[in-house]
Enzyme design. Sequence first.
Site: not given
Ligand code: NAD
Length: 391
Positions: A285, A333, A147, A314
């Site tokens: 989050r 959400h 997603n 949530q």
């Molecule tokens: P991903 O693993 O592809 O990317 C995460 C990125 O965060 C990585 O590039 C990592 O290096 C970076 N990162 C981690 N800690 C960091 C920090 N302290 N400072 C800077 N960068 C940091 O993940 P993604 O698929 O892009 O998803 C990201 C987040 O989005 C998920 O962990 C989830 O919490 C959230 N999400 C929300 C929904 C929603 O429905 N709202 C759906 C999917 C994911």
Amino acid sequence: MAKIVCVLYPDPIDGFPPEYARDTIPVLNSYPGGQTLPTPSSLDFRPGDLVGCVSGELGLRKFLEERGHTLVVTSDKEGPDSIFDRELADADVVISQPFWPAYLTAERIARAPKLKLALTAGIGSDHVDLDAAIARDITVAEETYSNSISVAEHAVMQILALVRNYLPSHQWAAQGGWNIADCVSHAYDIEGMDVGVIAAGRIGQAVLRRLAPFDVRLHYTDKRRLSPELEQELGLTFHPDARSLARAVDVVSIHAPLHPETRNLFNEELIGSMRRGSYIVNTARAQIVDRDAVVAALESGQLAGYAGDVWYPQPPAADHPWRTMPYNGMTPHVSGTTLSAQARYAAGTREILEAWLDGKPIRDEYLIVDGGKLAGAGAVAYTASQDAGNS
Ligand code: NAD
């Protein structure tokens, strides 16, 4: 035979199944970057059906019961008398989802001695206490990429909605008004603005790509710097940390996982260091921002708008201040659970279950915790510590 306990959000109030607006969803060939789409042996639902709610059962019942496994599906997840808590006692597998999280705290994990697999239907496994899962050698997995584009589209939509003052303008129209001056007193173009993402992983990069044609100046920070080629292609300015980025932009979109490094990152001080009238969109989050600092900044005008789809807890209480704070464009959400996204994460959930039940390896890109340590995608996104997870 395994017992699988699956916690999903409730059915629509008008009943299940709903009347669908469209007959099909587009067929995708692969994810950006070439990761293959989920590869279950077959599907027992029509892509585009509402499989994410209780009656939808992620399309898993026929497949699991034909193999002799037990599937319990519920939305009742709060408190020690909840169906989730009762069924957890002898569960081998728990399937939960960020949209309606069954928080797998250390206490709950301690009360689930048979639990071996915690599966997230979606992306983001911070509702599982990852330290406790590591300590107990429970595998945690999610459907990486399922997603990501859904969320990126939602974030871009909310950036435009906030800056252009879309929601209040729609309200004027819906309530019979034609109050142009009221609508535009808070409306701007994003063209020429500085827009930055906190974390440029799968979602953050997709947001940057989608915003590039709007002729904005793009910024990002991430623990891992992107390639010089990509920075050049999108015209990106890299910042070593969130502090540097926050003061250089008009709009921030947050896409980092929740873990000890990011918890409460956007506190009163960091928000106070931003340009007056900045916008924050947070689809990552809720606990990455300080709840009350956001409310205060909107009331003082330090922030001109806040939107997103993530809350804590949530579902949030009816009187959660983000429901009514000024200039907010919050949704429940929902960004990662469009009918399009559900088709992919339900298929991915089945792919993971098929592998696990057959004793075959789960794809590395789906793994968050495995073999008593962070693994696969989880080793890139998260850090393990006592503070990680469970909230
Ligand atoms: P991903 O693993 O592809 O990317 C995460 C990125 O965060 C990585 O590039 C990592 O290096 C970076 N990162 C981690 N800690 C960091 C920090 N302290 N400072 C800077 N960068 C940091 O993940 P993604 O698929 O892009 O998803 C990201 C987040 O989005 C998920 O962990 C989830 O919490 C959230 N999400 C929300 C929904 C929603 O429905 N709202 C759906 C999917 C994911």
